[in-house]
Design an enzyme around this catalytic site. Structure first.
Site, PDB file in Angstrom:
ATOM      1  N   LYS A   1      82.238  91.359 -57.970  1.00  0.00           N
ATOM      2  CA  LYS A   1      80.928  92.011 -57.871  1.00  0.00           C
ATOM      3  C   LYS A   1      81.534  93.732 -57.397  1.00  0.00           C
ATOM      4  CE  LYS A   1      77.722  88.592 -55.998  1.00  0.00           C
ATOM      5  NZ  LYS A   1      77.094  88.624 -54.773  1.00  0.00           N
TER       6      LYS A   1
ATOM      7  N   HIS B   1     100.750  92.798 -50.307  1.00  0.00           N
ATOM      8  CA  HIS B   1     100.239  92.954 -49.574  1.00  0.00           C
ATOM      9  C   HIS B   1     100.812  92.880 -48.082  1.00  0.00           C
ATOM     10  CE1 HIS B   1      96.024  93.208 -51.740  1.00  0.00           C
ATOM     11  NE2 HIS B   1      96.222  91.764 -52.102  1.00  0.00           N
TER      12      HIS B   1
ATOM     13  N   TYR C   1      88.621 101.060 -48.897  1.00  0.00           N
ATOM     14  CA  TYR C   1      87.520 100.330 -49.813  1.00  0.00           C
ATOM     15  C   TYR C   1      86.327 101.239 -50.562  1.00  0.00           C
ATOM     16  CZ  TYR C   1      85.507  97.758 -53.234  1.00  0.00           C
ATOM     17  OH  TYR C   1      84.729  97.108 -54.715  1.00  0.00           O
TER      18      TYR C   1
END
Length: 244
Positions: free
Chosen positions: A200, A50, A135
């Site tokens: 999720k 990151h 994504y």
């Protein structure tokens, strides 16, 4: 992306990846104990990070490796990171979403400012062997994303191998894979009683969290900070029908 890279390298054979966790197969650059292991590891060597561009290994700027940068619409990043902060023992637990929203917008979170991060990497992409993916692309058409990654890496997989990579890299498959879902990570790092690392995996969950005022503020900052970058994001899963 960790799972995709491992399975491309294994030509879609999940059994090859069964003996080690994702975090061990594709370790974090930020963890200093991984440096010696990385230097002595056989090629191909894969790591995840990151880190902002200015802290990236110098060799990347000399095109000694390949970089796959995965971006995500920043409103969903904000929400995902908020829940991760509650889950991660090593992170400061947010007082509430409003507090975290303000810190995220000001860049006062681990990893610094999202806008600085993506700007730093994207504006220097020509210095590196660089592939930009989102994504949302992977959620919308995972096979197309896998094919794009294979092409970038120079990997030749047949149709069945590609199908196996795609099958085992969906969110639902990974959510039930103990080697990929981070549920075996030590309780000293992740409090599994609070929630799940793979929560999720959808697009547009930010709508369940941001207020109208917060959304308007975010849009204003986004327009100001991103106006020089030719990047577009999918903000809700319903947009896939429009984009297809």
């Amino acid at each position: 992306m960790q799972q995709i890279l491992c399975l491309i390298d294994a030509k879609g054979d999940l059994s090859v990846t069964d003996k080690r966790l994702n975090a061990d197969r594709v370790p974090w650059v930020e963890l200093t104990e991984n440096a010696k292991k990385f230097d002595s590891a056989p090629s191909p060597r894969m790591q995840v990070s990151h880190l902002p561009y200015y802290l990236a290994p110098q060799g990347l700027r000399q095109k000694k490796g390949k970089v796959i940068y995965v971006a995500r619409n920043p409103k969903d990043v904000l929400v995902s990171y908020y829940h991760f902060h509650k889950l991660a023992v090593i992170m400061e637990t947010p007082k509430d979403f409003n507090e975290f929203f303000n810190k995220f917008m000001e860049g006062r979170v681990c990893g610094s400012c999202w806008f600085d991060h993506i700007t730093g990497w994207y504006t220097h992409k020509d210095e590196m062997n660089f592939l930009y993916l989102t994504y949302e692309e992977m959620i919308q058409d995972l096979k197309a994303a896998v094919l794009k990654i294979c092409s970038f890496l120079g990997k030749q997989l047949d149709e069945q191998q590609i199908a196996n990579v795609v099958k085992h890299c969906t969110f639902e498959q990974m959510k039930n894979n103990l080697n990929a879902n981070y549920e075996t990570i030590s309780e000293s790092l992740l409090n599994h009683k609070i929630g799940k690392f793979m929560r999720k995996g959808t697009v547009g969950d930010w709508k369940n969290h941001l207020t109208v005022t917060q959304n308007e503020m975010f849009d204003q900052v986004f327009q100001e900070r991103m106006r020089k970058l030719p990047l577009k994001f999918v903000w809700d899963i319903s947009e896939f029908k429009i984009c297809s």
